[in-house]
Design an enzyme around this catalytic site. Structure first.
Site, PDB file in Angstrom:
ATOM      1  CE1 TYR A  77      -3.027  -3.039   0.284  1.00  0.00           C
ATOM      2  CE2 TYR A  77      -3.298  -2.599   2.624  1.00  0.00           C
ATOM      3  CZ  TYR A  77      -3.579  -3.364   1.505  1.00  0.00           C
ATOM      4  OH  TYR A  77      -4.425  -4.441   1.617  1.00  0.00           O
ATOM      5  N   GLY A 123     -14.095  -6.219   2.162  1.00  0.00           N
ATOM      6  CA  GLY A 123     -15.141  -5.856   1.216  1.00  0.00           C
ATOM      7  C   GLY A 123     -16.552  -6.181   1.656  1.00  0.00           C
ATOM      8  N   PRO A 124     -16.890  -6.073   2.950  1.00  0.00           N
ATOM      9  CG  PRO A 124     -17.095  -5.327   5.162  1.00  0.00           C
ATOM     10  CD  PRO A 124     -16.076  -5.574   4.087  1.00  0.00           C
ATOM     11  CB  VAL A 125     -20.135  -2.112   2.518  1.00  0.00           C
ATOM     12  CG1 VAL A 125     -20.603  -2.264   3.952  1.00  0.00           C
ATOM     13  CG2 VAL A 125     -18.800  -1.382   2.470  1.00  0.00           C
ATOM     14  CB  ALA A 126     -20.069  -5.015  -2.295  1.00  0.00           C
ATOM     15  N   GLY A 179     -18.832  -0.116  -1.362  1.00  0.00           N
ATOM     16  CA  GLY A 179     -19.812   0.920  -1.032  1.00  0.00           C
ATOM     17  C   GLY A 179     -21.176   0.702  -1.640  1.00  0.00           C
ATOM     18  CB  THR A 186     -23.256   2.183   1.875  1.00  0.00           C
ATOM     19  OG1 THR A 186     -23.087   2.888   0.627  1.00  0.00           O
ATOM     20  CG2 THR A 186     -21.997   1.373   2.178  1.00  0.00           C
TER      21      THR A 186
END
Length: 302
Positions: free
Chosen positions: A51, A198-201, A203, A206
């Site tokens: 990163y 990546g639980p909210v893919a 964004g 949301t």
């Protein structure tokens, strides 16, 4: 915030972690977000040498200085950057891993790394040599435990069978349920934890995610995403927002120890943290989500 044991290790991680990749390059702003996360109960920070060419590790190291014992630091290795050459090259060799860890330790300003993760991997890698490198680093006290970051079931299977990994980091969400087919059952059997990224893919899952539907996501096109978001919102009622339901969905699997949504603003961070206070999904809610979404399958690397 609730903490879960990471695999069979002695590490207990907050169920909501912080994916540091999205913190950006502004050291002051990034440090403020890390401090806020820690003050609100997050103790799991995930970074990588990849990163921002090491800058992200430096930011994390500076931010936790004086509070090192309060956090579980996870970083990654395997992607080699050489000055003068464009991009990164893959190098899972023992020599490189044992060299790269020293640079990560220096940037993180610490004597040890809690969780050192192989940042990828293929079946063509010298897997026994790679495992040997991590085992030696454990014996030398430079790392406490190791894991792998991968979305390849065949690679995950090799490490689950042949090594002492305590975790696998992989993409997992309502929109990417691929781990449910092979990976999560395997990890549950072996006592290895999933770190769900990546639980909210990106964004999409949301409240403001409609703006992110245009490019689709995996095997969902724009129309399918819009329809699914609407269906999920309708099925969920007013008890939780969409993002919190998405995070709680990933956490509902017992093999998942923590989720690491990214945050580039204080508002996003606090919203993610609030998911820790949201009620767990009921069996009926989980079944409804599975019925509405696709049961994706890995088409490659099986």
């Amino acid at each position: 915030m609730k903490r879960n044991r990471l695999g069979k290790s002695e590490l207990y991680v907050s169920e909501i972690g912080l994916g540091c990749m999205s913190l950006g390059k502004d050291k002051g702003k990034a440090a403020a977000l890390i401090h806020e996360a820690m003050d609100k109960g997050i103790n799991f920070l995930d970074t990588a040498d990849l990163y921002d060419e090491g800058l992200n590790e430096e930011i994390v190291g500076e931010a936790v200085r004086g509070r090192r014992s309060d956090v579980v630091i996870a970083t990654k290795v395997g992607n080699r950057w050489e000055p003068g050459k464009e991009g990164w090259s893959w190098d899972p060799s023992k020599a490189y891993i044992k060299s790269a860890v020293k640079d990560s330790l220096r940037r993180l300003q610490t004597d040890y790394i809690d969780l050192y993760q192989l940042h990828g991997g293929t079946l063509e890698d010298p897997i026994p040599e790679t495992i040997e490198a991590f085992e030696e680093l454990k014996q030398e006290g430079l790392i406490r435990y190791y894991g792998i970051s991968s979305i390849r079931p065949n690679v995950i299977r090799e490490y689950a069978e042949r090594s002492n990994i305590v975790s696998v980091m992989s993409q997992y969400s309502i929109l990417d349920r691929r781990p449910e087919e092979q990976v999560l059952p395997l990890l549950a059997e072996k006592g290895i934890s999933l770190i769900a990224r990546g639980p909210v893919a990106k964004g999409i899952l949301t409240e403001a995610g409609a703006a992110k539907e245009a490019k689709g996501y995996l095997d969902y096109d724009k129309k399918e995403l819009a329809a699914l978001r609407a269906a999920l919102s309708e099925a969920g009622g007013n008890s939780r927002g969409l993002a919190h339901r998405a995070i709680r969905y990933a956490l509902a699997n017992p093999a998942v120890a923590t989720v690491i949504p990214g945050a580039s603003s204080l508002e996003q961070l606090l919203h993610n943290i609030a998911a820790g206070d949201a009620e767990e999904l009921t069996a009926a809610e989980l079944e409804a989500i599975r019925r509405l979404s696709k049961s994706n399958r890995y088409e490659q690397h099986r």
